[in-house]
Design a protein around this motif. Structure first.
Motif, PDB file in Angstrom:
ATOM      1  N   GLN A   1       8.008  -4.091 -24.474  1.00  0.00           N
ATOM      2  CA  GLN A   1       7.267  -5.086 -23.721  1.00  0.00           C
ATOM      3  C   GLN A   1       6.884  -4.566 -22.338  1.00  0.00           C
ATOM      4  OE1 GLN A   1       6.374  -8.218 -24.986  1.00  0.00           O
ATOM      5  NE2 GLN A   1       7.093  -7.217 -26.846  1.00  0.00           N
ATOM      6  N   PRO A   2       5.652  -4.852 -21.883  1.00  0.00           N
ATOM      7  CA  PRO A   2       5.276  -4.439 -20.528  1.00  0.00           C
ATOM      8  C   PRO A   2       6.032  -5.235 -19.480  1.00  0.00           C
ATOM      9  CG  PRO A   2       3.584  -5.851 -21.462  1.00  0.00           C
ATOM     10  CD  PRO A   2       4.575  -5.595 -22.565  1.00  0.00           C
ATOM     11  N   ASN A   3       6.130  -4.678 -18.297  1.00  0.00           N
ATOM     12  CA  ASN A   3       6.693  -5.423 -17.177  1.00  0.00           C
ATOM     13  C   ASN A   3       5.860  -6.666 -16.899  1.00  0.00           C
ATOM     14  OD1 ASN A   3       9.073  -4.407 -16.024  1.00  0.00           O
ATOM     15  ND2 ASN A   3       7.995  -2.689 -15.106  1.00  0.00           N
ATOM     16  N   LEU A   4       6.487  -7.659 -16.283  1.00  0.00           N
ATOM     17  CA  LEU A   4       5.718  -8.796 -15.784  1.00  0.00           C
ATOM     18  C   LEU A   4       4.643  -8.285 -14.831  1.00  0.00           C
ATOM     19  CD1 LEU A   4       8.658 -11.235 -14.966  1.00  0.00           C
ATOM     20  CD2 LEU A   4       7.169 -11.300 -16.973  1.00  0.00           C
ATOM     21  N   LYS A   5       3.499  -8.949 -14.812  1.00  0.00           N
ATOM     22  CA  LYS A   5       2.382  -8.503 -13.975  1.00  0.00           C
ATOM     23  C   LYS A   5       2.792  -8.392 -12.513  1.00  0.00           C
ATOM     24  CE  LYS A   5      -0.910  -8.120 -17.047  1.00  0.00           C
ATOM     25  NZ  LYS A   5      -1.518  -6.796 -17.348  1.00  0.00           N
ATOM     26  N   THR A   6       3.594  -9.328 -12.052  1.00  0.00           N
ATOM     27  CA  THR A   6       4.033  -9.283 -10.656  1.00  0.00           C
ATOM     28  C   THR A   6       4.884  -8.049 -10.396  1.00  0.00           C
ATOM     29  OG1 THR A   6       3.983 -11.700 -10.505  1.00  0.00           O
ATOM     30  CG2 THR A   6       5.268 -10.537  -8.847  1.00  0.00           C
ATOM     31  N   ILE A   7       5.757  -7.701 -11.335  1.00  0.00           N
ATOM     32  CA  ILE A   7       6.591  -6.513 -11.156  1.00  0.00           C
ATOM     33  C   ILE A   7       5.737  -5.256 -11.185  1.00  0.00           C
ATOM     34  CG2 ILE A   7       8.408  -5.118 -12.217  1.00  0.00           C
ATOM     35  CD1 ILE A   7       9.801  -7.663 -12.996  1.00  0.00           C
ATOM     36  N   GLN A   8       4.715  -5.224 -12.053  1.00  0.00           N
ATOM     37  CA  GLN A   8       3.805  -4.079 -12.061  1.00  0.00           C
ATOM     38  C   GLN A   8       3.127  -3.928 -10.700  1.00  0.00           C
ATOM     39  OE1 GLN A   8       1.082  -3.891 -15.379  1.00  0.00           O
ATOM     40  NE2 GLN A   8       2.604  -4.651 -16.813  1.00  0.00           N
ATOM     41  N   LYS A   9       2.698  -5.047 -10.135  1.00  0.00           N
ATOM     42  CA  LYS A   9       2.058  -4.996  -8.814  1.00  0.00           C
ATOM     43  C   LYS A   9       3.041  -4.501  -7.757  1.00  0.00           C
ATOM     44  CE  LYS A   9      -1.590  -8.474  -9.304  1.00  0.00           C
ATOM     45  NZ  LYS A   9      -2.151  -9.727  -8.735  1.00  0.00           N
ATOM     46  N   ILE A  10       4.272  -4.981  -7.828  1.00  0.00           N
ATOM     47  CA  ILE A  10       5.290  -4.545  -6.867  1.00  0.00           C
ATOM     48  C   ILE A  10       5.546  -3.050  -7.007  1.00  0.00           C
ATOM     49  CG2 ILE A  10       7.749  -4.711  -6.295  1.00  0.00           C
ATOM     50  CD1 ILE A  10       7.584  -7.696  -6.963  1.00  0.00           C
ATOM     51  N   ASN A  11       5.678  -2.569  -8.243  1.00  0.00           N
ATOM     52  CA  ASN A  11       5.960  -1.152  -8.468  1.00  0.00           C
ATOM     53  C   ASN A  11       4.863  -0.258  -7.906  1.00  0.00           C
ATOM     54  OD1 ASN A  11       8.353  -1.757  -9.742  1.00  0.00           O
ATOM     55  ND2 ASN A  11       7.514  -1.634 -11.801  1.00  0.00           N
ATOM     56  N   HIS A  12       3.612  -0.700  -7.995  1.00  0.00           N
ATOM     57  CA  HIS A  12       2.504   0.092  -7.458  1.00  0.00           C
ATOM     58  C   HIS A  12       2.420  -0.034  -5.932  1.00  0.00           C
ATOM     59  CE1 HIS A  12       0.666   1.569 -11.132  1.00  0.00           C
ATOM     60  NE2 HIS A  12       0.841   0.380 -11.679  1.00  0.00           N
ATOM     61  N   ALA A  13       2.610  -1.264  -5.452  1.00  0.00           N
ATOM     62  CA  ALA A  13       2.407  -1.512  -4.024  1.00  0.00           C
ATOM     63  C   ALA A  13       3.518  -0.950  -3.158  1.00  0.00           C
ATOM     64  CB  ALA A  13       2.272  -3.018  -3.772  1.00  0.00           C
ATOM     65  N   GLU A  14       4.713  -0.734  -3.739  1.00  0.00           N
ATOM     66  CA  GLU A  14       5.847  -0.273  -2.939  1.00  0.00           C
ATOM     67  C   GLU A  14       5.568   1.042  -2.217  1.00  0.00           C
ATOM     68  OE1 GLU A  14      10.020  -2.016  -4.676  1.00  0.00           O
ATOM     69  OE2 GLU A  14       9.161  -0.252  -5.646  1.00  0.00           O
ATOM     70  N   PHE A  15       4.650   1.846  -2.752  1.00  0.00           N
ATOM     71  CA  PHE A  15       4.400   3.153  -2.163  1.00  0.00           C
ATOM     72  C   PHE A  15       3.090   3.199  -1.388  1.00  0.00           C
ATOM     73  CE2 PHE A  15       7.139   3.618  -5.828  1.00  0.00           C
ATOM     74  CZ  PHE A  15       8.196   4.313  -5.292  1.00  0.00           C
ATOM     75  N   ALA A  16       2.467   2.047  -1.202  1.00  0.00           N
ATOM     76  CA  ALA A  16       1.247   1.988  -0.405  1.00  0.00           C
ATOM     77  C   ALA A  16       1.585   2.146   1.073  1.00  0.00           C
ATOM     78  CB  ALA A  16       0.512   0.673  -0.646  1.00  0.00           C
ATOM     79  N   GLN A  17       0.709   2.823   1.790  1.00  0.00           N
ATOM     80  CA  GLN A  17       0.942   3.048   3.217  1.00  0.00           C
ATOM     81  C   GLN A  17       0.907   1.723   3.977  1.00  0.00           C
ATOM     82  OE1 GLN A  17      -1.792   5.830   4.927  1.00  0.00           O
ATOM     83  NE2 GLN A  17      -0.681   6.006   6.858  1.00  0.00           N
ATOM     84  N   GLY A  18       1.886   1.516   4.841  1.00  0.00           N
ATOM     85  CA  GLY A  18       1.913   0.334   5.681  1.00  0.00           C
ATOM     86  C   GLY A  18       2.539  -0.898   5.049  1.00  0.00           C
ATOM     87  N   ILE A  19       2.985  -0.800   3.794  1.00  0.00           N
ATOM     88  CA  ILE A  19       3.552  -1.974   3.136  1.00  0.00           C
ATOM     89  C   ILE A  19       4.955  -2.252   3.671  1.00  0.00           C
ATOM     90  CG2 ILE A  19       4.748  -0.892   1.184  1.00  0.00           C
ATOM     91  CD1 ILE A  19       2.341  -3.833   0.796  1.00  0.00           C
ATOM     92  N   ILE A  20       5.287  -3.527   3.826  1.00  0.00           N
ATOM     93  CA  ILE A  20       6.619  -3.944   4.264  1.00  0.00           C
ATOM     94  C   ILE A  20       7.331  -4.542   3.062  1.00  0.00           C
ATOM     95  CG2 ILE A  20       7.940  -5.421   5.815  1.00  0.00           C
ATOM     96  CD1 ILE A  20       5.596  -5.340   7.754  1.00  0.00           C
ATOM     97  N   ARG A  21       8.412  -3.927   2.641  1.00  0.00           N
ATOM     98  CA  ARG A  21       9.111  -4.294   1.409  1.00  0.00           C
ATOM     99  C   ARG A  21      10.292  -5.206   1.738  1.00  0.00           C
ATOM    100  NH1 ARG A  21       9.519   1.749  -1.091  1.00  0.00           N
ATOM    101  NH2 ARG A  21      11.007   0.746  -2.499  1.00  0.00           N
ATOM    102  N   THR A  22      10.092  -6.508   1.619  1.00  0.00           N
ATOM    103  CA  THR A  22      11.129  -7.463   2.017  1.00  0.00           C
ATOM    104  C   THR A  22      12.139  -7.756   0.920  1.00  0.00           C
ATOM    105  OG1 THR A  22       9.898  -9.435   1.307  1.00  0.00           O
ATOM    106  CG2 THR A  22       9.440  -8.585   3.519  1.00  0.00           C
ATOM    107  N   GLY A  23      11.893  -7.292  -0.305  1.00  0.00           N
ATOM    108  CA  GLY A  23      12.818  -7.613  -1.394  1.00  0.00           C
ATOM    109  C   GLY A  23      13.405  -6.411  -2.090  1.00  0.00           C
ATOM    110  N   THR A  24      13.141  -5.214  -1.598  1.00  0.00           N
ATOM    111  CA  THR A  24      13.541  -3.993  -2.283  1.00  0.00           C
ATOM    112  C   THR A  24      15.057  -3.857  -2.373  1.00  0.00           C
ATOM    113  OG1 THR A  24      11.535  -2.801  -1.676  1.00  0.00           O
ATOM    114  CG2 THR A  24      13.454  -1.475  -2.205  1.00  0.00           C
ATOM    115  N   GLY A  25      15.548  -3.575  -3.587  1.00  0.00           N
ATOM    116  CA  GLY A  25      16.977  -3.486  -3.835  1.00  0.00           C
ATOM    117  C   GLY A  25      17.520  -2.078  -3.688  1.00  0.00           C
TER     118      GLY A  25
END
Length: 482
Positions: free
Chosen positions: A105-129
């Protein structure tokens, strides 16, 4: 994640560079027919250009008959060079059909977005474990690697993992009352791989598992992809609700219980000592094995937590998961499973079929980490830093969220489970936040019904960035509340 950017010093216009880049992706087969392109906003952000530049490039590709835009449906690849020059009877492979046919099964769409966005320049990761980079042991790891003989990295390890590392782990867990030999330990690449091995190696079909609500296990597709449903059990301030567990097990054909009793992910709840004893007794009566995910144990901030469930396991009913990821480095990819030897033999056999053993280099580093006594001073320092960050986060929540949310003070781990007391469309809040370069982990990632909760982490992002994020989130919550 896209790393290519148009060359602003080139004499070729930006829109033509982007057009050529996308056309190459399509012609080379990286974006086959049926692929949905990122939105114009995403492309503009990725290439660091105006949306009008993206529009010109896409219009040119549409004129070639390569892509097609559908109202409300995005832009899709409909053709490529091979199609255009081949005979009408010849067709390229429809890779999208293969992609959709896969059993995992694919990841939830939100998790896919998080996985891609985590490495974007300037992003602030408030929930990263995970720990922030400044909390990781850079100097200690460098010292270990400088001492490493090159020949240790050139061959395979035995199925259960490096023998010396397993001995070190057996010694390490004794402090919590877990007594095991190296034969009862399997080295894995983190708790996710351990759960994958368990899903395919230990559970009969049909069966299900039960887990706390909300739970980390719902944010990954390990059991779901193996055709094993997950049933939720309520929690209170002492941990999993045993009456609800009894009722859930009676209703469904359950194969095991998955629990994070120490600094639960995502709620931060610490299961009481009495509840641990009662859970073990109840599961023995039900003949129900327990998976104890204990990766946050060392991250206590106020008082030492109760001993692991596994320390009271006299019948071999508990499979224990540990990891280096939360207390040292997620990139090391070293975790372990402690279980009865037949279980370890079974999981080790499956692991050899999937990756033929974890990295020798990572296992060497982990072995020396324990052998050279780096661990204790590092984890004490990490606790001090996390304690400061937790208190700063609590101050921010008191300042900005006092009138719109409730939360409990975590006594360890990484997370604060924030429950909004106003009604907000959480998906819209997520989208507003990500447009402002703020990543949040909505509660529905961990339980479909947790639509008013957010998992915040004080472990990764600096207090300064957290202040900015919390203030902006308050603004968006007020804007979107109903």
């Amino acid at each position: 994640m896209n790393y290519w950017k148009p060359d602003r010093q080139s004499t070729i216009p930006l829109h033509q560079q982007i057009e050529h880049y996308i056309r190459h992706k399509i012609i080379s087969g990286e974006w086959p027919v049926g692929t949905r392109l990122p939105s114009q906003r995403q492309l503009a952000s990725s290439f660091e250009v105006n949306r009008s530049t993206i529009t010109i490039a896409l219009d040119e590709l549409k004129s070639w008959g390569i892509i097609e835009g559908n109202k409300g449906g995005g832009t899709t690849v409909i053709n490529n060079t091979w199609n255009m020059i081949a005979a009408a009877s010849q067709q390229t492979i429809d890779w999208q059909a293969y992609v959709k046919a896969g059993t995992h099964q694919p990841n939830l769409k939100t998790i896919q977005k998080i996985n891609h966005a985590e490495f974007a320049q300037g992003i602030i990761r408030t929930g990263t474990g995970e720990l922030g980079k400044e909390l990781m042991p850079h100097h200690q790891i460098s010292s270990i690697l400088q001492q490493a003989p090159s020949e240790i990295f050139l061959g395979y390890e035995e199925p259960k993992g490096n023998f010396e590392l397993r001995q070190q782990i057996a010694q390490y867990v004794k402090q919590w009352g877990i007594h095991c030999s190296s034969d009862s330990i399997l080295i894995v690449s983190g708790s996710i791989q351990a759960l994958q091995l368990i899903a395919v190696g230990l559970l009969a079909r049909p069966s299900s598992i039960v887990a706390e609500s909300s739970s980390y296990i719902r944010s990954i597709q390990v059991f779901q992809s193996a055709g094993i449903p997950i049933h939720s059990v309520a929690m209170d301030k002492e941990g999993i609700d045993l009456q609800d567990l009894q009722a859930t097990v009676a209703q469904y054909q359950s194969g095991l219980v998955y629990t994070i009793p120490t600094f639960h992910n995502p709620t931060g709840i610490l299961m009481s000592e009495q509840r641990r004893r009662d859970l073990i007794e109840q599961c023995q009566q039900l003949r129900l094995p327990i998976i104890e995910d204990d990766v946050y144990r060392e991250l206590w901030l106020d008082d030492i937590p109760p001993a692991p469930l596994k320390s009271q396991d006299t019948n071999g009913n508990i499979v224990y998961l540990g990891s280096m990821s939360k207390m040292m480095s997620p990139g090391l990819r070293v975790g372990w499973v402690i279980a009865p030897e037949p279980v370890i033999e079974r999981l080790a056999d499956i692991k050899m079929q999937t990756d033929y053993g974890s990295s020798n280099l990572s296992q060497y580093v982990a072995t020396q980490w324990f052998a050279q006594s780096y661990h204790e001073p590092h984890i004490q320092w990490v606790r001090e830093q996390l304690r400061i960050r937790r208190d700063q986060m609590l101050e921010l929540l008191q300042q900005y969220f006092q009138d719109i949310a409730d939360w409990e003070i975590p006594t360890g781990g990484f997370y604060i489970w924030v429950r909004l007391t106003v009604i907000v469309p959480m998906q819209q809040l997520f989208e507003h936040a990500i447009q402002a370069n703020i990543l949040i982990n909505p509660g529905y990632l961990y339980e479909a019904e947790a639509t008013s909760s957010i998992r915040l982490s004080y472990a990764y992002t600096s207090p300064e960035h957290l202040r900015t994020s919390i203030a902006l989130l308050k603004k968006y919550i007020i804007l979107l509340r109903r």
